[in-house]
Write an enzyme that holds these catalytic residues in place. Structure first.
Site, PDB file in Angstrom:
ATOM      1  N   HIS A  13      -5.279   4.063 -19.550  1.00  0.00           N
ATOM      2  CA  HIS A  13      -5.583   4.297 -18.125  1.00  0.00           C
ATOM      3  C   HIS A  13      -4.283   4.490 -17.353  1.00  0.00           C
ATOM      4  CE1 HIS A  13      -7.686   3.332 -14.138  1.00  0.00           C
ATOM      5  NE2 HIS A  13      -6.403   3.451 -13.833  1.00  0.00           N
ATOM      6  N   HIS A  15      -2.152   7.165 -14.102  1.00  0.00           N
ATOM      7  CA  HIS A  15      -2.157   8.239 -13.100  1.00  0.00           C
ATOM      8  C   HIS A  15      -0.854   9.009 -13.226  1.00  0.00           C
ATOM      9  CE1 HIS A  15      -5.494   6.198 -10.908  1.00  0.00           C
ATOM     10  NE2 HIS A  15      -4.949   5.148 -11.493  1.00  0.00           N
ATOM     11  N   HIS A 136     -13.818   1.971 -12.186  1.00  0.00           N
ATOM     12  CA  HIS A 136     -13.071   1.122 -11.251  1.00  0.00           C
ATOM     13  C   HIS A 136     -14.102   0.122 -10.731  1.00  0.00           C
ATOM     14  CE1 HIS A 136      -9.767   0.347  -8.271  1.00  0.00           C
ATOM     15  NE2 HIS A 136     -10.764  -0.391  -7.828  1.00  0.00           N
ATOM     16  N   HIS A 174      -8.594  -1.975 -15.727  1.00  0.00           N
ATOM     17  CA  HIS A 174      -7.657  -2.870 -15.035  1.00  0.00           C
ATOM     18  C   HIS A 174      -8.354  -4.129 -14.489  1.00  0.00           C
ATOM     19  CE1 HIS A 174      -9.309  -0.491 -11.791  1.00  0.00           C
ATOM     20  NE2 HIS A 174      -8.509   0.510 -11.965  1.00  0.00           N
ATOM     21  N   ASP A 247      -2.437   1.444 -15.827  1.00  0.00           N
ATOM     22  CA  ASP A 247      -2.732   1.807 -14.438  1.00  0.00           C
ATOM     23  C   ASP A 247      -1.449   2.173 -13.696  1.00  0.00           C
ATOM     24  OD1 ASP A 247      -4.277   2.419 -12.258  1.00  0.00           O
ATOM     25  OD2 ASP A 247      -4.397   0.365 -11.527  1.00  0.00           O
TER      26      ASP A 247
HETATM   27  C1  NCD Z   1      -4.477   3.882  -8.096  1.00  0.00           C
HETATM   28  C2  NCD Z   1      -3.826   5.128  -7.522  1.00  0.00           C
HETATM   29  O1  NCD Z   1      -2.866   4.994  -6.750  1.00  0.00           O
HETATM   30  O2  NCD Z   1      -4.251   6.240  -7.855  1.00  0.00           O
HETATM   31  N1  NCD Z   1      -4.044   2.749  -7.326  1.00  0.00           N
HETATM   32  C3  NCD Z   1      -4.020   1.463  -7.728  1.00  0.00           C
HETATM   33  O3  NCD Z   1      -3.710   0.604  -6.914  1.00  0.00           O
HETATM   34  N2  NCD Z   1      -4.321   1.127  -8.952  1.00  0.00           N
HETATM   35  C4  NCD Z   1      -5.945   4.024  -8.120  1.00  0.00           C
HETATM   36  C5  NCD Z   1      -6.652   2.960  -8.911  1.00  0.00           C
HETATM   37  O4  NCD Z   1      -6.607   2.948 -10.132  1.00  0.00           O
HETATM   38  O5  NCD Z   1      -7.254   2.077  -8.285  1.00  0.00           O
HETATM   39 ZN    ZN Z   2      -5.894   3.431 -11.863  1.00  0.00          ZN
END
Ligand code: NCD
Ligand code: ZN
Length: 344
Positions: A13, A15, A136, A174, A247
């Protein structure tokens, strides 16, 4: 122990963002991991087969030559996601999983799902086509205390999903509470959870130590120490239902250090080092490879990576900041000293 050698890990997981940011995020994820599930919460989100294909291509353009990193692509579920959209994305061949954001719970989730029932036909198709559901797991009701949103999501929605779709593979992402740990332990084998480095490393005191600490703000928000301890126990227990998902979620420094700071912590500069530290602290290094490199592939039905990752016991300082397109990025544990370092 002076050196750790494990099967190359995967990040289940994260981004990677888009545009110029990919020049920072992709080489870093590709150094620490062989595969990574890439979240679709771009703005606008990745909601169709065509957008999945285009995003995949933009990521691949930044994978360093000679590196075999594979991004595992996801589709962003909306109220309007139809079975046809799922089928088309699956047929196209790049779709790995679908992401459920209850509308408004986190960064770029405004277009997410407002009512789970609206999604049932799409979920039915996912179960049939064996497309995992990545969740989520927080309720989006602003009346619910932010520290309770994960627990209430589990009680109100996750139990329903499991009942309605007993064959759907589901990952609660997460996780942050002992309630989630307990629920995952007791649920059937089609359900698992990922755990981040920050939720193992910190508890909610870190949000306010000496003043408000925006670089410790992520969602789901850090919880009390008893929850942190439950997560450490789960991650280092050897239970295959808990595996690695960083995450890692970078935001430009200015958007973190602002009157309304964004949620998200970047960890791809040293995620493996941070996890190793926790496993060592718990005398659980023999179980590290399972968490980082085996339980994820086992759950998703994928082969283990062939290459090995090596970490050496040596102190090094995390950079204070990183280049992030035209912005700067403050990495998790910036300027702190870590005692493990990836050497290959
Ligand atoms: C994530 C993001 O910034 O895209 N932010 C976070 O606090 N984890 C989104 C998510 O996974 O909740
Ligand atoms: Zn995330």
């Amino acid at each position: 122990m002076e050196q750790i050698e494990i099967i190359y890990p995967d990040d289940w997981h994260c981004h990677l963002r888009d545009g110029a940011y990919l020049a920072t995020t992709v080489p870093m994820v590709a150094k620490q991991f062989k595969r990574a599930i890439v979240m679709p919460n771009l703005n606008p989100p990745v909601t169709t087969a065509e957008l999945v294909r285009q995003y995949h291509q933009r990521i691949m353009e930044h994978v360093p030559t000679g590196n075999s990193f594979t991004p595992l692509m996801t589709l962003y579920l909306k109220d309007s996601t139809t079975p046809e959209i799922i089928k088309e994305a699956k047929q196209e061949g790049l779709l790995f999983g679908c992401k459920l954001y209850p509308a408004g719970v986190t960064t770029h989730s405004q277009a997410g799902v407002t009512q789970l029932e609206k999604l049932f036909p799409a979920l039915e198709t996912m179960a049939t086509l064996q497309v995992p559901l990545l969740i989520h797991g927080e309720v989006n009701d602003p009346e619910v205390d932010i520290f309770d949103r994960e627990r209430i999501f589990i009680e109100k929605h996750l139990t329903t999903l499991l009942k309605e779709f007993p064959t759907l593979k589901i990952v609660l992402e997460h996780i942050t509470t002992q309630d989630a740990v307990q629920f995952i332990k007791e649920s059937a084998n089609n359900v698992a959870a990922t755990i981040t480095p920050q939720h193992l490393w910190l508890n909610r005191n870190a949000l306010f130590s000496g003043g408000i600490q925006p670089h410790h703000y992520c969602l789901p928000v850090l919880k009390r120490k008893i929850h942190q301890q439950a997560l450490i126990q789960a991650a280092t227990s050897g239970n295959p239902k808990f595996f690695l998902g960083t995450d890692s979620a970078p935001h430009p420094q200015a958007q973190k250090e602002s009157a309304c700071g964004c949620a998200g912590i970047f960890s791809h500069h040293a995620a493996m080092e941070m996890y190793a530290h926790i496993f060592e602290q718990e005398n659980a290094l023999p179980l590290f490879e399972g968490f980082a490199s085996k339980f994820g592939p086992d759950f998703y039905g994928l082969p283990y990576n062939k290459e090995k990752l090596i970490l050496r016991k040596q102190n090094w300082d995390v950079p204070e900041k990183l280049v992030f397109g035209n912005d700067t990025l403050i990495p998790f544990l910036a300027a702190k000293t870590l005692n493990w370092q990836q050497i290959s």
